[in-house]
Design a protein around this motif. Structure first.
Motif, mmCIF file in Angstrom:
data_model
loop_
_atom_site.group_PDB
_atom_site.id
_atom_site.type_symbol
_atom_site.label_atom_id
_atom_site.label_comp_id
_atom_site.label_asym_id
_atom_site.label_seq_id
_atom_site.Cartn_x
_atom_site.Cartn_y
_atom_site.Cartn_z
ATOM 1 N N SER A 91 0.848 -1.254 -0.153
ATOM 2 C CA SER A 91 0.078 0.016 0.053
ATOM 3 C C SER A 91 1.024 1.446 -0.051
ATOM 4 O O SER A 91 1.846 1.385 0.557
ATOM 5 C CB SER A 91 -0.825 -0.120 1.295
ATOM 6 O OG SER A 91 -1.892 -0.810 1.111
ATOM 7 N N MET A 92 0.365 2.338 -0.725
ATOM 8 C CA MET A 92 1.064 3.491 -0.663
ATOM 9 C C MET A 92 -0.023 4.604 -0.327
ATOM 10 O O MET A 92 -1.250 4.527 -0.782
ATOM 11 C CB MET A 92 1.368 4.010 -2.012
ATOM 12 C CG MET A 92 2.550 3.247 -2.721
ATOM 13 S SD MET A 92 2.595 3.775 -4.483
ATOM 14 C CE MET A 92 3.840 2.423 -5.114
ATOM 15 N N THR A 93 0.391 5.535 0.764
ATOM 16 C CA THR A 93 -0.846 6.366 1.396
ATOM 17 C C THR A 93 -0.130 7.747 1.549
ATOM 18 O O THR A 93 1.097 8.110 1.491
ATOM 19 C CB THR A 93 -1.149 5.859 2.845
ATOM 20 O OG1 THR A 93 0.135 5.779 3.507
ATOM 21 C CG2 THR A 93 -1.643 4.411 2.834
ATOM 22 N N ASP A 94 -0.941 8.666 1.440
ATOM 23 C CA ASP A 94 -0.841 10.044 1.880
ATOM 24 C C ASP A 94 -2.072 10.781 2.037
ATOM 25 O O ASP A 94 -3.061 10.130 2.183
ATOM 26 C CB ASP A 94 0.048 10.815 0.715
ATOM 27 C CG ASP A 94 -0.417 11.116 -0.512
ATOM 28 O OD1 ASP A 94 -1.834 10.666 -0.674
ATOM 29 O OD2 ASP A 94 0.279 11.627 -1.391
ATOM 30 N N CYS A 95 -1.994 12.074 2.441
ATOM 31 C CA CYS A 95 -3.402 12.657 2.492
ATOM 32 C C CYS A 95 -3.287 14.381 2.295
ATOM 33 O O CYS A 95 -2.166 14.793 2.120
ATOM 34 C CB CYS A 95 -3.872 12.650 4.018
ATOM 35 S SG CYS A 95 -2.867 13.515 5.469
#
Length: 310
Positions: A91-95
């Motif tokens: 998974s790759m995440t940011d916001c």
């Protein structure tokens, strides 16, 4: 989808909801021309997003025909052998987020919320995806995933020294550079006994610029690139990549030849990009972003060839 923010009045709530709904679908239309991995490798996004591992078989052809004095016995067997391989899916995440005051200030001015924050979040995931699909080398930096420039079991073209005593194109004649270009492509065909035929070549940006502007000489105005494309029986497209400038051994320039075909290799991307429902955190409304990537998988290792020190 409607969102409610109970600490705002009705007008602010409606404004914020409309703004986020406007940003979310518009964000998905953003394109980043400099991120080229998904144009170089066929993308498989049909993998279930809940999968943690992608399992596949890497194949090679075996067997050789022979002469027969008569037909009383069967000939030697030709076959395809495969070894089961797995690639983890990560998974790759940011916001991104907007504060309550940003929303109220935009409403007062009659302006939209600035979509650049959302685009920055989209771009950050796209950048990481692009790096992984091209440069992934199986290390912790890329969470064990592999990219197009670091696949294993591939063919290698051993770049020879030119008349000047060096491997690099800077000191080689146009004919010697052409020899390297043809050698990179032809090596796949010879090594696979005519089973695999590449159609695409990727060159480091500086190498591409060199052969696209340097003339063959001997009275011809053709560049090395034009002459190569006119004489190779296999390569249909030569493209440049800045990320292959240091992708080779000892951070050397790396060239790649391969067939851009999903039967040969694929980029495993169950989720290219998604946004979750906005939620309050402190005095901001945050939108979490997410992607899933399994790197590049190579079904026929001998269909790819590398050349370093060009």
């Amino acid at each position: 989808m409607r969102f409610r923010f109970d600490n705002m009045d009705a007008g602010e709530n409606a404004f914020f909801s409309r703004q986020l709904e406007h940003i979310r679908p518009g964000l998905l239309e953003v394109r980043y021309a400099e991120l080229i991995a998904m144009t170089l490798v066929p993308v498989n996004s049909n993998v279930n997003p809940g999968a943690e591992v992608f399992t596949y078989r890497a194949y090679d052809t075996v067997g050789k025909a022979t002469w027969s004095a008569d037909l009383s016995q069967r000939g030697p067997r030709a076959d395809v052998k495969g070894t089961e391989q797995t690639s983890n899916i990560r998974s790759m995440t940011d916001c991104y987020g907007y504060s309550i005051q940003e929303a109220r200030a935009a409403q007062m001015a009659g302006l939209d919320l600035d979509p650049r924050k959302a685009r920055a979040a989209r771009n950050a995931i796209a950048q990481l995806m692009d790096d992984t699909l091209l440069l992934g080398d199986g290390t912790a930096t890329y969470r064990g995933l592999y990219g197009l420039y670091a696949l294993s079991g591939t063919h290698t073209y051993s770049t020879p020294n030119g008349a000047g005593g060096a491997k690099g194109w800077a000191t080689k004649s146009p004919d010697e550079v052409l020899l390297d270009l043809h050698g990179l492509a032809n090596g796949i065909v010879s090594n696979s006994k005519d089973v695999h035929k590449p159609d695409t070549m990727i060159l480091p940006l500086s190498a591409f610029q060199e052969i696209s502007t340097r003339r063959i000489g001997d009275g011809s105005s053709d560049t090395i690139l034009k002459q190569f494309l006119a004489t190779t029986p296999y390569i249909k497209s030569v493209v440049s990549s800045v990320k292959s400038e240091t992708a080779g051994a000892a951070s050397s320039r790396r060239a790649v030849a391969y067939k851009k075909d999903p039967d040969m290799l694929e980029a495993i991307c169950p989720i290219i990009f998604e946004q979750l429902a906005p939620q309050f955190e402190g005095y901001e409304v945050l939108t979490n972003c997410h992607a899933r990537c399994g790197g590049v998988v190579l079904y026929y290792p001998k269909s790819v060839s590398y050349a370093d020190y060009i």
